[in-house]
Write an enzyme that holds these catalytic residues in place. Structure first.
Site, PDB file in Angstrom:
ATOM      1  N   GLY A 179     -14.128  -1.575   6.448  1.00  0.00           N
ATOM      2  CA  GLY A 179     -12.901  -0.856   6.752  1.00  0.00           C
ATOM      3  C   GLY A 179     -12.228  -1.325   8.028  1.00  0.00           C
ATOM      4  CB  THR A 180     -13.536  -2.246  11.379  1.00  0.00           C
ATOM      5  OG1 THR A 180     -14.055  -0.955  11.715  1.00  0.00           O
ATOM      6  CG2 THR A 180     -12.989  -2.903  12.636  1.00  0.00           C
ATOM      7  CB  SER A 218     -15.519   1.129   4.204  1.00  0.00           C
ATOM      8  OG  SER A 218     -16.795   0.787   4.683  1.00  0.00           O
ATOM      9  N   GLY A 219     -17.247  -0.240   1.734  1.00  0.00           N
ATOM     10  CA  GLY A 219     -18.304  -0.109   0.746  1.00  0.00           C
ATOM     11  C   GLY A 219     -19.345   0.949   1.064  1.00  0.00           C
ATOM     12  CB  THR A 250     -19.285 -18.679   2.648  1.00  0.00           C
ATOM     13  OG1 THR A 250     -19.078 -20.061   2.957  1.00  0.00           O
ATOM     14  CG2 THR A 250     -20.164 -18.565   1.410  1.00  0.00           C
ATOM     15  CB  CYS A 272     -16.669   4.346  14.932  1.00  0.00           C
ATOM     16  SG  CYS A 272     -16.928   3.546  13.340  1.00  0.00           S
TER      17      CYS A 272
END
Length: 385
Positions: free
Chosen positions: A70-71, A200-201, A238, A327
């Site tokens: 997300g960042t 975000s995952g 990559t 955070c």
């Protein structure tokens, strides 16, 4: 019993996600840029993950760019837009309750002489649409507003914001931080008129270190990094194959079961909220009170105690909560979100966030409530000595 109520900070990866990542590490370990069959096989799997994520969002495959989280998605959206639009104007708008990965970028741009406007919010954490309308002008090139606030769960009127942009004939790019809404709400970025959207995952039972940025087709975005041209040149390097395949697996689950998951999280949140209000005195619920909030976040202020102390007492019972954003939780300063909402120092000091996932249970909520009630009573007795 363990009760993990800190799912807005991170979630436990699902079995499907772990399986997909393990296969990426042990079977599909080729470089997707390689021309041989091991590389081609991985490239196909990345395309499948992109398709899974696009389907969950209701957008085109080519509009999905994989990032590290997300960042990075927020940084790429904001910095990429101002770089692409630097000759069109220098005014950018956000809110006072954004995540640090948005606010700190705006602060850096403010130091570079961009005109930055921070929209105020009311006691519920909602923006003032009248203020936004007054601030929009021909120099405005970017508007960045989060969909769901990560601390209190307030839902911003994204659809109304787009209508306002259209009424004002604004050419501003509309970016939305959807890290806390993806997988928790059913929405479509294209139908809401969003140009850029960050996810975000690890907030949706996927892995850490992976995220995505939705970029509306034909939108110009300047890269903030340069390399081999992966992700159509917007995010070179990559590819994080285990992360991408893990996010794809998480997105597939979201697309299939989101309505069931929303209903369950909402039930859990309401059960805890009603239990706290009926069994614990001197508390207030922070955020929206008119169902204009996410189903998975409950922020409560307990008067007469410190939220951090309560957090550690609950931890002794294997109950995990937070006092705000992960955070910024290790910083000593008060929550900028709660301050912007106008809470008093006492209300901010006693604030605790409970955040749920579809993996939580009614039994966990009831256990958490019983221990919460006990510890609040104990702490208040100590404070009165």
């Amino acid at each position: 019993m363990e009760a993990y109520f800190d799912n807005s900070a991170t979630t436990k990866p699902s079995d499907e996600v772990v399986k997909a990542m393990l296969e990426a590490l042990t079977i599909y370990y080729g470089n997707p840029s390689s021309l041989h069959r091991k590389g081609v096989a991985v490239e196909k799997l990345i395309k499948t993950s992109r398709k899974q994520l696009a389907k969950a969002l209701g957008v085109k495959d080519e509009e999905i760019i994989f990032t590290s989280g997300g960042t990075e998605s927020n940084n790429a959206a904001i910095l990429g837009t101002v770089a692409a639009k630097k000759r069109k104007g220098n005014k950018i708008i956000t809110t006072r309750i954004e995540h640090p990965s948005v606010l700190n970028v705006f602060k850096s741009l403010e130091a570079k002489e961009y005109e930055v406007v921070y929209l105020d919010v009311n006691r519920e954490g909602k923006i003032d649409l009248n203020q936004l309308e007054q601030e929009l002008d021909a120099q405005t090139i970017l508007l960045s507003i989060m969909h769901v606030n990560n601390e209190v769960g307030t839902l911003q009127p994204i659809g109304e914001v787009r209508k306002m942009l259209e009424r004002s004939n604004s050419k501003a790019i509309f970016h939305v931080d959807a890290v806390q809404s993806f997988g928790k709400l059913r929405f479509n970025p294209a139908k809401l008129g969003i140009d850029l959207l960050s996810i975000s995952g690890h907030k949706v039972h996927g892995p850490k270190g992976i995220g995505a940025l939705y970029v509306k087709k034909d939108l110009q975005l300047t890269p903030i990094a340069y390399g081999g041209g992966q992700e159509i040149g917007i995010r070179p390097g990559t590819e994080n194959v285990p992360g991408i395949l893990g996010l794809g697996a998480a997105a597939s689950t979201i697309e299939e079961k989101i309505e069931v998951h929303i209903s369950k999280m909402d039930t859990l949140r309401n059960r805890l909220k009603e239990g706290i209000l009926s069994e614990i005195q001197d508390v207030i619920i922070n955020g929206s009170i008119n169902n204009e909030s996410a189903p998975h976040i409950l922020n409560v202020s307990f008067f007469g105690i410190r939220g951090e102390v309560l957090l550690h007492m609950l931890e002794q019972d294997n109950i995990y909560v937070s006092t705000g954003s992960a955070c910024s939780s290790k910083k000593s300063s008060q929550s900028h979100v709660l301050k912007a909402m106008g809470l008093t120092d006492q209300e901010i000091e006693g604030a605790v966030r409970f955040s749920f996932s579809y993996e939580n249970t009614i039994e966990e909520v009831d256990y958490g409530l019983s221990r919460l009630k006990k510890h609040v009573q104990e702490l208040r007795k100590i404070m009165k000595r």
